[in-house]
Design a protein around this motif. Structure first.
Motif, short mmCIF file in Angstrom:
data_model
loop_
_atom_site.label_atom_id
_atom_site.label_comp_id
_atom_site.label_asym_id
_atom_site.label_seq_id
_atom_site.Cartn_x
_atom_site.Cartn_y
_atom_site.Cartn_z
N ASN A 70 4.65 -5.93 9.36
CA ASN A 70 2.99 -5.67 9.33
C ASN A 70 2.93 -5.15 7.98
O ASN A 70 2.94 -4.56 7.45
N PRO A 71 2.12 -6.73 7.35
CA PRO A 71 1.74 -6.83 5.99
C PRO A 71 1.04 -4.91 5.26
O PRO A 71 0.79 -4.69 4.92
N GLU A 72 0.53 -4.65 7.06
CA GLU A 72 -0.30 -3.37 6.58
C GLU A 72 0.00 -2.06 6.41
O GLU A 72 0.42 -1.50 4.93
N TYR A 73 1.35 -2.69 6.58
CA TYR A 73 2.28 -1.48 6.15
C TYR A 73 2.94 -0.98 4.92
O TYR A 73 2.52 -0.26 4.36
N ILE A 74 3.20 -2.22 4.40
CA ILE A 74 3.64 -2.57 2.79
C ILE A 74 2.09 -1.65 1.79
O ILE A 74 2.54 -0.86 1.19
N VAL A 75 1.28 -2.54 2.58
CA VAL A 75 -0.14 -1.70 1.78
C VAL A 75 -0.31 -0.50 1.88
O VAL A 75 -1.01 0.20 0.82
N ARG A 76 -0.32 0.29 2.64
CA ARG A 76 -0.06 1.44 3.56
C ARG A 76 0.65 2.50 2.35
O ARG A 76 0.50 3.23 1.76
N ALA A 77 1.87 1.79 2.10
CA ALA A 77 3.33 2.11 1.10
C ALA A 77 3.02 2.00 -0.32
O ALA A 77 3.12 3.55 -0.76
N ASN A 78 2.02 0.82 -0.56
CA ASN A 78 2.02 1.00 -2.10
C ASN A 78 3.03 1.74 -2.80
O ASN A 78 3.09 2.55 -3.86
N PRO A 79 3.97 0.42 -3.04
CA PRO A 79 5.07 0.47 -3.73
C PRO A 79 4.74 0.66 -5.16
O PRO A 79 3.71 -0.31 -5.81
N ASP A 80 5.39 0.90 -5.88
CA ASP A 80 5.71 0.85 -6.98
C ASP A 80 6.57 0.16 -8.13
O ASP A 80 5.61 -0.91 -8.91
N LEU A 81 7.29 -0.85 -6.76
CA LEU A 81 7.54 -1.73 -7.55
C LEU A 81 8.41 -2.98 -6.39
O LEU A 81 8.51 -2.75 -5.07
N ILE A 82 7.90 -4.37 -6.40
CA ILE A 82 7.99 -5.52 -5.55
C ILE A 82 9.68 -6.57 -5.61
O ILE A 82 9.19 -6.68 -7.38
#
Length: 295
Positions: A218-230
């Motif tokens: 779920n794209p929201e998962y990545i928003v919550r995880a807030n990675p340093d680097l993609i």
């Protein structure tokens, strides 16, 4: 019965039995689906429906045995001259049969295996997803081709990953990374071969092993995880920043996004001999873009 005559009868039955006994297969391979495939000799005509398997055949010095490949197999360049027989999920069955292969190499996820076997073709289904899988499949292909020391490919990969890890500045270690393999979004999780390489490079994958090797998120998962680097391929980066909430991601705000050209992206997502180069590509990204990397 006379002992001599008894001995002669015994010898005669043994000889007759040897001729009548079923011939033993010269080569027996069990694929990843648990199917045992017997070969009278090492296959000379091979169709591959998975790029990483075609690359492995070539890395073992047996490229000339390939008579057909899927539409995505483009490395080494000589493969581009071979007949294309569709994709792994939508193979052209008639085209494959027309090539008269001794064996078809394909992914376990393909649904075409039963159809090909019903037409009398031998099929080996192999789909590496982890480092251990890659090593095992390379050895299995080496066994199939009767190439000694197929393990040398893995030794090269292992040494390259180790060297790549040593090239990364200490300050860049521990970066929290999101690696997108395809829009969906599908990610390379911690337990995938990509994730395992990232771990060896000192990065922290935001997608835990518990979610599987290549989960759809779920794209929201990545928003919550807030990675340093993609890390993302050029094919999939379009519109990424416009996804709901993604403009606020630290990696996007601070422009810590590695966009890999198509050739590099293909190298990274194929679990085969070029994993050594893949490790160097990811290490370069970490050294240039991770927080704490060299300015």
């Amino acid at each position: 019965m006379n002992p001599v005559r008894q001995g002669l009868y015994g010898l005669m039955f043994a000889v007759v039995g040897a001729f009548c006994a079923p011939a033993q297969a010269a080569l027996q391979i069990t694929d990843d689906a648990g199917v045992v495939v017997n070969f009278e000799r090492s296959p000379q005509r091979i169709v591959s429906l998975l790029p990483s398997l075609a690359e492995t055949v070539c890395e073992l010095g047996q490229c000339d045995r390939l008579v057909g490949v899927d539409r995505y197999s483009d490395f080494p360049a000589s493969l581009q001259k071979l007949p294309q027989v569709g994709g792994g999920l939508d193979p052209n069955i008639e085209a494959i049969v027309a090539l008269r292969p001794d064996v078809v190499l394909m992914a376990t996820s393909s649904r075409a295996a039963d159809r090909l076997r019903a037409l009398g073709l031998k099929v080996l289904a192999m789909e590496p997803k982890t480092h251990a899988d890659v090593q095992r499949v390379m050895l299995k292909v080496g066994q199939l081709l009767e190439v000694p020391d197929a393990q040398k490919i893995w030794r090269h990969i292992d040494a390259a990953v180790m060297a790549a890890a040593q090239s990364i500045p200490a300050g860049a270690r521990g970066a929290r990374v999101y690696f997108e393999v395809n829009q969906g979004p599908y990610a390379a999780g911690e337990s995938s071969f990509i994730g395992e390489t990232l771990t060896r490079l000192g990065a922290k994958n935001i997608v835990p092993a518990s979610l599987g090797p290549f989960p759809k998120l779920n794209p929201e998962y990545i928003v919550r995880a807030n990675p340093d680097l993609i890390m993302v391929g050029q094919r999939n980066v379009e519109g990424m920043a416009q996804r709901p909430g993604w403009a606020g991601l630290r990696a996007i705000r601070e422009q810590r996004v590695c966009v890999f050209p198509v050739a590099e992206s293909d190298t990274l997502v194929r679990p085969g001999p070029r994993m050594a180069e893949g490790a160097r590509i990811m290490a370069r990204c970490l050294a240039q873009k991770a927080p704490g990397a060299r300015p």
